[in-house]
Design a protein around this motif. Structure first.
Motif, short mmCIF file in Angstrom:
data_model
loop_
_atom_site.label_atom_id
_atom_site.label_comp_id
_atom_site.label_asym_id
_atom_site.label_seq_id
_atom_site.Cartn_x
_atom_site.Cartn_y
_atom_site.Cartn_z
N PRO A 163 3.06 -0.46 9.05
CA PRO A 163 3.44 -1.18 10.86
C PRO A 163 4.23 -0.81 11.36
CG PRO A 163 4.15 -1.96 8.58
CD PRO A 163 3.77 -0.81 8.80
N ASP A 164 4.44 -1.60 13.19
CA ASP A 164 5.14 -1.60 13.95
C ASP A 164 6.36 -1.30 13.41
OD1 ASP A 164 6.50 -1.72 16.55
OD2 ASP A 164 5.92 -2.59 17.61
N PRO A 165 6.98 -0.32 13.48
CA PRO A 165 8.94 -0.19 13.25
C PRO A 165 9.80 -1.03 14.06
CG PRO A 165 8.33 2.04 14.12
CD PRO A 165 6.30 1.43 14.08
N GLN A 166 9.58 -1.35 15.34
CA GLN A 166 10.16 -2.75 16.40
C GLN A 166 9.08 -4.01 15.76
OE1 GLN A 166 12.25 -1.68 17.40
NE2 GLN A 166 12.00 0.59 16.73
N ALA A 167 8.51 -4.12 15.16
CA ALA A 167 8.20 -5.20 14.86
C ALA A 167 9.31 -6.66 14.10
CB ALA A 167 6.89 -5.40 14.42
N PRO A 168 8.94 -7.71 14.97
CA PRO A 168 10.54 -8.65 14.31
C PRO A 168 9.75 -9.52 13.45
CG PRO A 168 9.54 -9.67 16.44
CD PRO A 168 9.01 -8.48 16.34
N PHE A 169 10.74 -9.79 12.42
CA PHE A 169 10.33 -9.92 10.97
C PHE A 169 11.18 -11.85 11.28
CE2 PHE A 169 11.19 -6.43 8.92
CZ PHE A 169 10.02 -5.96 8.36
N PHE A 170 9.39 -12.47 10.79
CA PHE A 170 10.20 -14.35 10.89
C PHE A 170 9.60 -14.51 9.03
CE2 PHE A 170 8.90 -13.16 15.22
CZ PHE A 170 8.93 -13.67 15.68
N ILE A 171 10.90 -15.06 8.85
CA ILE A 171 10.49 -15.01 7.68
C ILE A 171 11.41 -16.05 7.23
CG2 ILE A 171 12.56 -14.24 5.65
CD1 ILE A 171 13.31 -12.21 7.00
N SER A 174 22.73 -14.41 3.45
CA SER A 174 23.79 -13.44 4.18
C SER A 174 23.14 -11.87 3.40
CB SER A 174 25.42 -13.57 2.95
OG SER A 174 25.89 -12.42 3.39
N VAL A 175 22.57 -11.89 2.17
CA VAL A 175 21.90 -10.21 1.92
C VAL A 175 20.58 -10.51 2.86
CG1 VAL A 175 20.00 -9.06 0.43
CG2 VAL A 175 22.13 -10.55 -0.42
N ILE A 176 20.19 -10.84 3.34
CA ILE A 176 18.62 -10.63 4.31
C ILE A 176 19.27 -10.46 5.87
CG2 ILE A 176 16.72 -11.51 5.13
CD1 ILE A 176 16.34 -13.66 2.88
N GLU A 177 20.26 -11.29 6.29
CA GLU A 177 21.41 -10.95 8.01
C GLU A 177 21.93 -10.15 7.36
OE1 GLU A 177 23.45 -14.26 7.96
OE2 GLU A 177 21.83 -15.18 9.19
N GLU A 178 21.93 -9.27 6.17
CA GLU A 178 23.58 -7.51 6.41
C GLU A 178 22.23 -6.67 6.43
OE1 GLU A 178 26.54 -5.85 3.33
OE2 GLU A 178 25.84 -7.47 3.10
N VAL A 179 21.17 -6.61 5.78
CA VAL A 179 20.53 -5.91 5.22
C VAL A 179 19.75 -5.41 6.40
CG1 VAL A 179 18.16 -4.60 4.61
CG2 VAL A 179 20.12 -6.06 3.67
N LEU A 180 19.49 -6.39 7.61
CA LEU A 180 18.45 -6.83 9.00
C LEU A 180 19.14 -5.89 9.46
CD1 LEU A 180 15.28 -8.72 8.19
CD2 LEU A 180 15.29 -6.77 7.84
N THR A 181 20.25 -7.00 10.07
CA THR A 181 21.04 -6.49 11.16
C THR A 181 21.67 -4.96 10.72
OG1 THR A 181 21.97 -8.62 10.62
CG2 THR A 181 23.74 -7.25 11.99
N GLN A 182 21.67 -4.36 9.57
CA GLN A 182 22.78 -3.00 10.00
C GLN A 182 21.49 -1.85 10.34
OE1 GLN A 182 23.88 -2.57 5.61
NE2 GLN A 182 26.02 -3.18 5.67
N GLY A 212 17.97 -7.69 -1.85
CA GLY A 212 18.27 -6.44 -0.77
C GLY A 212 17.35 -5.30 -1.07
N ASP A 213 17.16 -4.66 -2.06
CA ASP A 213 16.19 -3.78 -2.42
C ASP A 213 15.11 -3.98 -1.63
OD1 ASP A 213 17.51 -2.29 -3.98
OD2 ASP A 213 17.30 -2.66 -5.34
N ALA A 214 14.31 -5.21 -1.45
CA ALA A 214 12.98 -6.21 -1.51
C ALA A 214 13.21 -6.06 0.23
CB ALA A 214 12.48 -7.65 -1.70
N VAL A 215 14.12 -6.29 0.50
CA VAL A 215 14.43 -6.33 2.36
C VAL A 215 14.25 -5.45 3.17
CG1 VAL A 215 15.69 -7.50 3.83
CG2 VAL A 215 15.87 -8.26 2.12
N ARG A 216 15.27 -4.17 2.29
CA ARG A 216 14.95 -2.75 2.52
C ARG A 216 13.21 -2.24 2.16
NH1 ARG A 216 20.52 -3.00 1.02
NH2 ARG A 216 19.60 -2.86 -1.24
N ALA A 217 12.86 -2.81 1.15
CA ALA A 217 11.79 -2.04 1.35
C ALA A 217 10.52 -2.37 2.24
CB ALA A 217 10.64 -2.83 -0.17
N LEU A 218 10.44 -3.50 3.23
CA LEU A 218 9.82 -4.00 3.89
C LEU A 218 9.71 -3.43 5.43
CD1 LEU A 218 10.80 -7.99 4.61
CD2 LEU A 218 8.79 -7.09 3.61
N LEU A 219 11.75 -2.54 5.46
CA LEU A 219 11.30 -1.72 6.40
C LEU A 219 10.93 -0.76 6.59
CD1 LEU A 219 15.96 -2.16 6.44
CD2 LEU A 219 14.23 -3.12 8.27
#
Length: 331
Positions: free
Chosen positions: A6-14, A30-38, A117-124
């Protein structure tokens, strides 16, 4: 279809199911926000604190994702994933999953980590692959759909979970209680490939999940799901001891050895009540959510319509030989 990035700049709508309590929801957020913000990734969170509004929130969030060229993501159990996936299919959005349920059949089947946390990182670093979707009338299902005893089991299990907590052990005891309570048997007619088959059973279960079929021990049906079909299971008319035997076989992964069971695979099937004229409403469970539907019921495959983000390192399973479509029926 070959997997694509996918487009690496596409925003996530969760869409996040907040039904498990404020402290747990705050931790998940908190976990979702931390991983995606970093990671420097744009995202928006839509919290659902009222289960009755999940369809509304999912539809609104999917529209936002489509307008922004973004990715729609479901964070919750199989029921939440189903509700958000419906909108991903309807609005043509790429779809991601952050599994947070009790069984997580859909996430586990597609090698999505259960740790948030691992699932969010896997999305990236995910890749997009179309996955099979089942449909009963106009409602999709990703894991299973059923009529008869199973929807009742789900309703009573939800009541017990609210009282005793959400765990697989509570789910098992609740299911055992339901199996041994009085219940009516279904008298239905199945239409397959232009032929009608009469069936009397306590429940008709239609699966769309390889892992679930493997766990109960019906390898041909697991292969059938991989081959683009749906899997049907229905116990024949047996007493309570017979039902207990089937339940124990399923727990041991040996359900396929049972003689008092009807199993087959299909791509399209119509189910209607026997000796009943006109339309009739029945309870139908789809991915753990129970709704009323009007008969006849049409089950079919909606193949390749859900564009799922899967972990880049998930292993592709080899193609399996198709299972026999011929059901072993009883009059």
């Amino acid at each position: 279809m070959q997997a694509i990035k996918p487009d690496p700049q596409a925003p996530f709508f969760i869409v996040v199911n907040a039904g498990s309590g404020s402290s747990e929801t705050a931790l998940r957020r908190s976990v979702i926000e931390e991983v995606l913000t970093q990671a420097g990734r744009r995202f928006e969170l839509a919290l659902v604190d009222d289960p009755g509004k999940i369809a509304e929130v999912a539809a609104r969030t999917a529209a936002q994702a489509r307008a922004a060229g973004g990715i729609l993501v479901a964070a919750g159990g199989d029921g939440t994933i189903n509700a958000v996936a419906r909108e991903a299919v309807a609005q043509g959005c790429l779809f991601g999953v952050l599994p947070q349920g009790t069984f997580n059949y859909f996430g586990r089947t597609h090698h999505i980590p259960e740790d948030l946390g691992d699932a969010v990182r896997a999305l990236l670093d995910a890749q997009v692959q179309p996955v099979q979707v089942g449909v009963v009338n106009d409602r999709i299902f990703l894991v299973n759909a059923s009529i008869g005893l199973y929807p009742r089991l789900l309703e009573e299990r939800e009541i017990d979970k609210k009282q005793f907590g959400r765990s697989r052990f509570v789910a098992f005891l609740s299911g055992l209680k339901t199996f041994f309570s009085p219940h009516r048997r279904l008298r239905i007619t199945l239409e397959l490939d232009g032929k009608e088959h009469a069936l009397r059973t306590s429940t008709l279960f239609v699966g769309n999940n390889r892992l679930q079929m493997e766990q109960v021990g019906i390898a041909p049906l697991s292969d059938a799901v991989e081959d683009g079909k749906l899997a049907a299971i229905a116990p024949k008319s047996v007493g309570k001891l017979g039902m207990l035997g089937l339940m124990l076989r399923a727990m041991l992964g040996r359900l396929g050895e049972a003689d008092n069971l009807v199993t087959f695979s299909f791509r399209r099937m119509t189910v209607k009540p026997r000796k009943f004229y006109g339309k009739r409403r029945v309870k139908v469970a789809t991915d753990g959510e129970v709704t009323q539907m009007t008969t006849p019921l049409e089950f079919r495959v909606l193949e390749g319509q859900l564009l799922l983000l899967k972990p880049a390192d998930s292993e592709a399973r080899p193609s399996a030989a198709p299972a026999s479509d011929a059901p072993r029926m009883q009059a």
